[in-house]
Design an enzyme around this catalytic site. Structure first.
Site, mmCIF file in Angstrom:
data_model
loop_
_atom_site.group_PDB
_atom_site.id
_atom_site.type_symbol
_atom_site.label_atom_id
_atom_site.label_comp_id
_atom_site.label_asym_id
_atom_site.label_seq_id
_atom_site.Cartn_x
_atom_site.Cartn_y
_atom_site.Cartn_z
ATOM 1 N NE ARG A 63 41.461 38.201 40.956
ATOM 2 C CZ ARG A 63 40.352 37.610 41.397
ATOM 3 N NH1 ARG A 63 40.324 37.081 42.607
ATOM 4 N NH2 ARG A 63 39.290 37.552 40.626
ATOM 5 C CD GLU A 75 36.825 44.428 37.849
ATOM 6 O OE1 GLU A 75 37.764 45.224 37.667
ATOM 7 O OE2 GLU A 75 36.999 43.227 38.113
ATOM 8 N NE ARG A 120 46.435 39.737 39.106
ATOM 9 C CZ ARG A 120 45.166 40.092 39.014
ATOM 10 N NH1 ARG A 120 44.732 41.153 39.676
ATOM 11 N NH2 ARG A 120 44.321 39.406 38.265
#
Length: 234
Positions: free
Chosen positions: A55, A63, A99
């Protein structure tokens, strides 16, 4: 000899100060190979023989369901990080999805910063502590002034952190035009299906179809938030 000793001591002191200043941002960088792009702020890489989900730190990209901004952001990241290219990762933390949260360094410099500079991501103020704050804020101001990407709408589009929490009809500064709000609602997974029923990955049966549905706004198909739907169908 005395002069040389004093000079040596001065150099040691300066080196120590440099390390102290750099400490918050001086994470050791590790090399990795880009495997795939999830969305505008997430990628998968191969590091030391292991697949790693990353990330991008200090930024938040639209998004995928925030059409057309989400795909534009993803495409920008793909252009900055071609598949198979080598990058360096400055890992800051591990998020709740497992992540690695990192600054990604490519041939064109810090990719996180480049995404903000191009107007394809916002500065994520809540998590900006380990990045060079003034550089990110300056990049965002420039993108906003030039109305690039997410700033094409006065005041900027709906912030992704608002969108994820159901705030598709508002921006951090001002309101989204009615057309944009209706578009976001149409793309809502619940609105797109009778009675709000959700289709399972098993029912879809096709990896390619699952990605298409994710792009249309069926974000529930991406359970771990890495930008890829129904990974079990691969």
């Amino acid at each position: 000899m005395t002069v040389m000793r004093k000079a040596s001591k001065l150099l040691l002191v300066l080196a120590g100060l440099s390390l102290a200043v750099l400490a918050p941002f001086g994470q050791a960088a590790t090399a990795a190979t880009v495997l795939s792009i999830g969305d505008g702020d997430s990628i998968s890489v191969l590091e030391r023989g292991q697949k790693l989900k990353v990330r991008l730190a200090c930024i938040d990209a639209p998004e995928t369901a925030q059409s057309p901004y989400g795909m534009a952001s993803r495409n920008q990241l793909k252009s900055l990080l071609p598949l198979g290219s080598t990058v360096s990762l400055r890992v800051q933390a591990v998020d709740r999805y497992g992540r690695s949260v990192a600054e990604v360094i490519g041939n064109k410099g810090t990719i996180n910063l480049a995404m903000v500079h191009s107007g394809q991501a916002f500065v994520y103020h809540q998590y900006l502590g380990r990045c060079v704050r003034r550089a990110y804020l300056a990049a965002e101001r420039q993108a906003q002034t030039q109305r690039l990407g997410v700033w094409a709408v006065p005041g900027g589009m709906t912030r992704p952190w608002d969108f994820r929490h159901g705030g598709a009809g508002r921006r951090s500064a001002g309101m989204v035009p009615a057309a944009a709000t209706s578009s976001a609602l149409v793309r809502s997974p619940q609105a797109a299906q009778p009675g709000g029923a959700k289709t399972s990955c098993k029912q879809i049966g096709s990896y390619a179809r699952a990605q298409e549905l994710l792009r249309q706004g069926h974000s529930y198909l991406d359970r771990n938030g890495d930008g890829v739907a129904c990974e079990s169908l691969r």
